[in-house]
Design a protein around this motif. Structure first.
Motif, PDB file in Angstrom:
ATOM      1  N   ASN D 211       7.956 -12.324  -1.974  1.00 58.20           N
ATOM      2  CA  ASN D 211       8.291 -10.926  -2.287  1.00 58.20           C
ATOM      3  C   ASN D 211       8.023 -10.004  -1.104  1.00 58.20           C
ATOM      4  OD1 ASN D 211       5.534 -10.644  -2.253  1.00 58.20           O
ATOM      5  ND2 ASN D 211       5.389  -9.671  -4.261  1.00 58.20           N
ATOM      6  N   GLY D 212       7.647 -10.567   0.032  1.00 64.16           N
ATOM      7  CA  GLY D 212       7.486  -9.749   1.230  1.00 64.16           C
ATOM      8  C   GLY D 212       6.071  -9.277   1.482  1.00 64.16           C
ATOM      9  N   SER D 213       5.143  -9.589   0.569  1.00 58.93           N
ATOM     10  CA  SER D 213       3.752  -9.232   0.882  1.00 58.93           C
ATOM     11  C   SER D 213       3.231 -10.228   1.923  1.00 58.93           C
ATOM     12  CB  SER D 213       2.889  -9.198  -0.371  1.00 58.93           C
ATOM     13  OG  SER D 213       2.892 -10.431  -1.023  1.00 58.93           O
ATOM     14  N   SER D 224      -3.412  -1.054   6.264  1.00 59.65           N
ATOM     15  CA  SER D 224      -2.122  -0.686   5.698  1.00 59.65           C
ATOM     16  C   SER D 224      -2.273   0.361   4.612  1.00 59.65           C
ATOM     17  CB  SER D 224      -1.450  -1.943   5.138  1.00 59.65           C
ATOM     18  OG  SER D 224      -0.313  -1.606   4.419  1.00 59.65           O
ATOM     19  N   LYS D 225      -3.281   0.178   3.760  1.00 63.97           N
ATOM     20  CA  LYS D 225      -3.519   1.145   2.679  1.00 63.97           C
ATOM     21  C   LYS D 225      -3.850   2.513   3.260  1.00 63.97           C
ATOM     22  CE  LYS D 225      -4.214   2.598  -1.469  1.00 63.97           C
ATOM     23  NZ  LYS D 225      -3.102   2.628  -2.434  1.00 63.97           N
ATOM     24  N   LEU D 284      -4.228  -9.681   1.596  1.00 65.76           N
ATOM     25  CA  LEU D 284      -2.802  -9.642   1.273  1.00 65.76           C
ATOM     26  C   LEU D 284      -2.315  -8.198   1.272  1.00 65.76           C
ATOM     27  CD1 LEU D 284      -0.783 -11.910   0.401  1.00 65.76           C
ATOM     28  CD2 LEU D 284      -1.139 -11.163  -1.943  1.00 65.76           C
ATOM     29  N   THR D 285      -1.364  -7.889   2.134  1.00 65.24           N
ATOM     30  CA  THR D 285      -0.832  -6.535   2.218  1.00 65.24           C
ATOM     31  C   THR D 285       0.430  -6.442   1.358  1.00 65.24           C
ATOM     32  OG1 THR D 285      -1.694  -6.277   4.458  1.00 65.24           O
ATOM     33  CG2 THR D 285       0.111  -4.809   3.811  1.00 65.24           C
ATOM     34  N   ILE D 290       4.926  -1.915   3.660  1.00 62.77           N
ATOM     35  CA  ILE D 290       5.397  -2.388   4.967  1.00 62.77           C
ATOM     36  C   ILE D 290       6.773  -1.804   5.277  1.00 62.77           C
ATOM     37  CG2 ILE D 290       6.017  -4.448   6.312  1.00 62.77           C
ATOM     38  CD1 ILE D 290       4.062  -6.014   4.414  1.00 62.77           C
ATOM     39  N   GLU D 291       6.859  -1.108   6.386  1.00 67.04           N
ATOM     40  CA  GLU D 291       8.125  -0.483   6.816  1.00 67.04           C
ATOM     41  C   GLU D 291       9.161  -1.547   7.154  1.00 67.04           C
ATOM     42  OE1 GLU D 291       9.100   2.587   7.038  1.00 67.04           O
ATOM     43  OE2 GLU D 291      10.846   2.442   8.353  1.00 67.04           O
ATOM     44  N   GLY D 292       8.746  -2.597   7.815  1.00 62.38           N
ATOM     45  CA  GLY D 292       9.694  -3.641   8.167  1.00 62.38           C
ATOM     46  C   GLY D 292       8.971  -4.870   8.672  1.00 62.38           C
ATOM     47  N   ILE D 293       9.555  -6.015   8.423  1.00 61.59           N
ATOM     48  CA  ILE D 293       9.033  -7.242   9.014  1.00 61.59           C
ATOM     49  C   ILE D 293       9.893  -7.551  10.232  1.00 61.59           C
ATOM     50  CG2 ILE D 293       8.716  -9.737   8.655  1.00 61.59           C
ATOM     51  CD1 ILE D 293       7.834  -9.117   5.818  1.00 61.59           C
TER      52      ILE D 293
END
Lengths: 319, 319, 319, 319, 319, 319
Positions: D211-213, D224-225, D284-285, D290-293
């Protein structure tokens, strides 16, 4: 104006009996009941020496606090009476002490009854024509506000959550109905859905802690938290007498859990094996989420609330 | 494994009747019921020409959508049947068309029954020993997850909100009880109080919109919003068949309001003059608040949910 | 009870020496050391006239503030002494002035030592059996709380961040260990991961500004900010003596940066060309994020903190 | 360009040995090492029948997964090899199978080495002259970005957290130093203090869930938080090969805990009785933060990340 | 120092005239103007008895409050004068009353003029070399701060929003220009874009309510809300005299709407049929978002602001 | 339906001229203008060989991109044309190439004109009777939505921010006025004040980046951020053609700054010494804040936006 009346107590024992039978309801009535107990002892009973009088007071105090250990207003009435006792010279005549305690208690009762009126007026000033107000549960302080606003001819409407398990808001809805205030009645789970429709939120208090956070019917903190995410102000209506002074010393407000019978009905479950019904009855709303506490001194910032206790003491002491 | 079974429908008319009598409950059963209606027409009835057959399908469709206009799964079954009809050459024999529709509908029903199993397995993978999960209302998808986790010997516990007005979570609590999963049962207003105790939240779905937001029992969005402020993840368990494809074109998910009788009881109020009881039954949880939708394709990001519809179409078409 | 003891200072010069050699540690010890300096001058030295005495006081003041210009408690001791000097009539005998200053300083020292005990008791009232508390760095005020709670037989556990660069929390962990309080010891970067496990957070203070925001070991503001997103309360334990009264006039709390040697070790880098090691030692936690400041007057709202300075002045003046 | 080189593996057993001795470091090297193991078996060893060959592959697989059960890239290499095996007709000659596996593994290794270059270029496009970037820990993907940006003459600076317990960022700082990129080196607890100075944040990944985390060095989720509360974007640099496909089925990313020896030093404590040192190494973020991987397919939204796995499969298969 | 000067009023009638003609601008000038009116009556007019004098005062009061019903400072000047009148014994000579009122009003005027200087000094202490400050609209209190900081040689820069519709910040920009303070001038819609560049925000106040929330030029609350999401502190510069004491009793701060002509220009629209131009001129910034109110007593927490009114009363009464 | 028409371009040079003279306005018109340029070259001009034709195309491309380097739609038209050129066999007749390019460009233009209609219909489905929508600036896509909703007889109202500096919303207000849609017109600084009155927000786009974040008129990101704190959804209306494909490779969307003359008027300042007027014209709204992008494929999650580019390519290619 709100017609607040207490039970006609016959004696200190009668007070204790009515507390035990759960006929006294709400923080302020408890505080007045405690004052009545000390007053009735002072008015009706005879003591040959000060020591016996104090023992009598002690017995009443411990009896009432045994029944309702967490009730701030009972504690406060006791505290005011004992502060007075401590200030009276040792050699004062026992009947004079009784007179002074009786006078103080009359003053406490009188102050308490007037406080709801005063805060009702201040709260009603907040309400403007066309406003929609979300409330939760039942609170006589809140009712005083709505009745004064309605009586002043203001046109507003109220969103009532049902407030499970006891659904006390039915009583609130009926009173509002009798004053022709339109009511929207919703389930507790609907508050986030209906919040955009509300202009602000008004709720009551069971106990106020010294830093201004407020213990009230379960759901109050939930509504308050959600209000922060929907640009809605949260007002709490409460007399200053509900401050729990023990919280100043770090003692937590004890948040009552009540019987599971209030939550479930006959036939809901065949057995409760493995099912824990928790009827946590109160929660705690943090002070920074509260726009103002509507009390007998006006609409005050929650963090300032203890600074008004000293004023209260002066007033009931007649200074 | 969860024993999901449908009503034994006798005929298309029987399907409609059971829908009308509210004996069909839950999004997936509605979708299968619709498939049953088309299947039973195709299996049981005789048509001399294609035009009559299509008129018959049309009548069933409009009848079912009249009764449940907002139900995505009924709409989806219709859509799949009509896509097939559109793809069959004009001059095909009427009985061949009936055979193909019957086959498709059998495939839809079969797919739907298996989907709950698959998602149950994926969801149960999320659950670890010692976890405490908050749920809301009742959802057969959710039950499939819990049953598979419990059957696999995992030790976890569940916090059930009562989910007013119908308190469907009693059914959930009973099923969990029968699988020896410890349950804490709380009022809806208590979710903020108990949230720190939960490790994450799992809830079901009535309808999924194309952007991944989820319509579900009133309170779902409230819980989800609060979870964001308490560092808790929110999972939604739902078959892909519950996607409402009309939302792709901007049509809003219609959030049902039900009768006020479900909210109040006899004797609550003398009259409802001036009191508006609103039983808004569903709310909408925004996609960005959802950690994953637990569906038959795995645990997928809500924004990706429509990309799985195409896969579903392929599978039910037998490609 | 916490055994707080100061260095046995021999003379004012000795005080200054120990400050210079960094043997005085923590805000409160600095304040008492300053009081000791004025007291020892007053007790040990002889002056023929008031002017000389004041010059002597001035020299001590400027010496101590030169060494620790940002230390609020040194400034506060000076302020209290000079307020007294200003209030003594011009023509008072020099030895009488010395006597009064000595008495005031003894009172300051005594007050400071008792304050940590009092706040320890109030803070320990917050702690309930079963609580898990996250702390950061080392603070004698915090230790006083934990020791009193443990000594009262309360069962609780503490999550200690290591608190780089100096890892002061090792000392905290050892003290807790000696009182049989279970400790979980984690890296600073782990606080967000472990926060859901904590019931609330307790941290100390280096300096309190007049609006209630708190300067403390780097990381305190980070933890406090994250606590807001995880429904955790943040308490700060600190004597009122740490208020920096200069902030009332807009002066910022100066947040010390310390030497880079504390952050890196031999061999970490071949050269520091282009690498700027910043050892910012303190940060500032905003008042609205703090549930309460645990001080010798109880648990008070941060915004009210200056209102207690007046009370402190009265007490140390013996009024 | 970043000079990424692998160990010169002599045989499959050598691969396993080096994994066991912890000489293989980082997600991508593990994936390539696994490919090397299959390749070396295929190139060096002789098998008389397919069954024996597969048994040999099986033994290598289980050995590597026993040593690193949570490593997604080892799992992915195995999966690609076995997908190929499954697709080869039963009666194919054993040496032909070996040839095909060897070819696939060469392709995997080659792809992996090029991926870091590609993402380095895309990431370097984000960096503008004058930017200040906060990073955390060490990541070869991140280094590839910074090196390409610096080599292209861009002027930017980097804030490195020390990244306890291993302080891997020292290596990052040295590499940046060698490319004349100014570095500010701070403790982990300082990230909230220094965040306003950063323009955005770039961090690496150990594992990406479907799921992108993103699982990465402890502290990544904390940063990140906090970035969300300071208007700063968070980019994650990672090859697609680090996706853990098992998470699609609900399996959690296993977040490694490592030995306490990395956290404490000799002499820190006399005994660890009652002190639990937890060295949780990864966190785990959540994807929505997240703006982009930044991967070899460009800068992609985290929720879309699995859709690129299929493209990767096609490329390594040579289609 | 800021050269604040009032209109040279000739008589009470002249005061009213200038108010009516909108030549008095800003909360503080209104308060002083009201004081001038009472003073000029007291100094210039003759009364044969106390009743006539009071009638005269009454007429002036009602005239000024009719013109500016919401202006707190006019209300405050009236309140101070009438408090004095109430405290003077009934039988006091009329000229003596006039003398006392005149003296009080002179004291009010003097206090008000000095307050802006004092807060300017406290505010300037906040400003450090290198700071970038975002401001909004025009405020003489703010200008006092900037001028004192610039005059003290501090190097800082200011981001000015244009502050539609009247674009008052042009005046601010010109004054800053004359003190060589670099200005960045942006549209109101740009504040979120430029906020990361600012170190903190300073804005003025039109009115302060008793709980510390602040009415000021439209956009102030917007900027304040956004500042919370970008880790920036918000300071409000205002004299205590701007507190609207009526808000203590729940009265809302009336937020002026002004004429639509200020928003549109000739030729913007052919007709305004169906277009409602709303020029809401003030908004309300909540107290918890404000770091401190920079007033003549220092930088104080907003919730404490009413506690300073008593001190103000004492000072203007000369006690 | 919205009557979108382009300038009647006479030749490729005329297109470039009109771009240079700033007569082409809005992202979509730019994309069509570029297509017109290629088409007119292909239709009107004669080439003896392919090399010359390509040189001619190259010259046009570089001319247009020189004038508007950041305009995604010009880049996209070029990309589609060059993709076609690359796919045509080397030995194709020059006139055949011209025919194919002309056909493609006609298809692009046609597609673009229809896209605004399609998205207008999807967007109008969102609007329900009684809705109040906040918009910002001017957008033809937005107008298409409002016109279709109004034409369908829906009753709704719109809050228009004036959108400084150019106040483009005047045009929006006039169009809405002509369709009898009630408009509330407010200053940009008023959006937070009026947000509770809006049901949701709809804004346009200048450019869409590949991760779904949206560049649009300054203030869009500000409104979007505030909407998150007021429980309001944000929709963006835009054709897919506005995606800037270069952002996939990490290239930032270039956010135009325009001339200061648009912000200030004659007489605003005597001199601009020390005053920097910044007319940042666009800002970037993060994808996770956007409920849906209303495009010609429906209302799609922003993170999915690039997956629709492939579909667009297929449609314009006529597949």
């Amino acid at each position: 104006m709100m017609q607040v009346t207490d039970i006609e107590f016959k004696s200190a024992e009668h007070v204790i009996e009515e507390i035990e039978n759960m006929n006294v309801k709400g923080g302020s009535p408890f505080g007045r009941a405690a004052a009545w107990a000390y007053k009735l002892v002072s008015d009706q009973e005879k003591f040959t020496n000060v020591k016996d009088l104090k023992l009598r007071y002690d017995r009443i105090s411990s009896e009432m606090l045994r029944l309702k250990p967490t009730m701030a207003t009972i504690y406060n009435s006791k505290k005011l009476v004992y502060n007075l006792l401590d200030s009276i010279p040792e050699d004062t005549d026992v009947s004079e002490i009784q007179r002074q305690v009786s006078e103080l208690c009359a003053s406490i009762i009188n102050y308490s009854l007037k406080a709801v009126d005063s805060l009702g007026e201040y709260g009603s000033n907040i309400i403007q024509n066309g406003d929609t107000i979300m409330m939760h549960s039942y609170s006589s302080a809140l009712m005083s506000i709505f009745i004064q606003a309605a009586s002043a001819g203001k046109k507003f409407s109220v969103i009532c959550t049902e407030s499970r398990p006891l659904r006390e808001s039915r009583l609130a809805a009926k009173i509002l109905q009798s004053y022709n205030v339109p009511v929207t009645y919703i389930t507790d789970a609907s508050v986030w859905e209906f919040m955009p429709v509300a202009d602000y939120i008004m709720m009551g208090a069971d106990t106020i802690s010294c830093n201004g956070s407020v213990a009230n019917k379960m759901g109050t903190a939930l509504i308050s938290k959600l209000a922060q995410s929907c640009k809605k102000k949260v007002y709490i209506a409460s007399e200053i007498y509900k401050i729990d002074l023990r919280t100043q010393e770090g003692q937590p407000v004890v948040l009552e859990r009540r019987t599971k019978d209030e939550v479930i009905q006959d036939g809901d479950f065949d057995s409760l094996d493995g099912i824990d019904i928790i009827n946590q009855f109160f929660d705690l709303t943090p002070a920074p989420e509260i726009e103002g506490i509507i009390c007998e001194f006006g609409v005050v910032p929650p963090s300032m609330v203890t600074s008004y206790w000293g004023k209260l003491e002066e007033i009931v002491a007649g200074n």
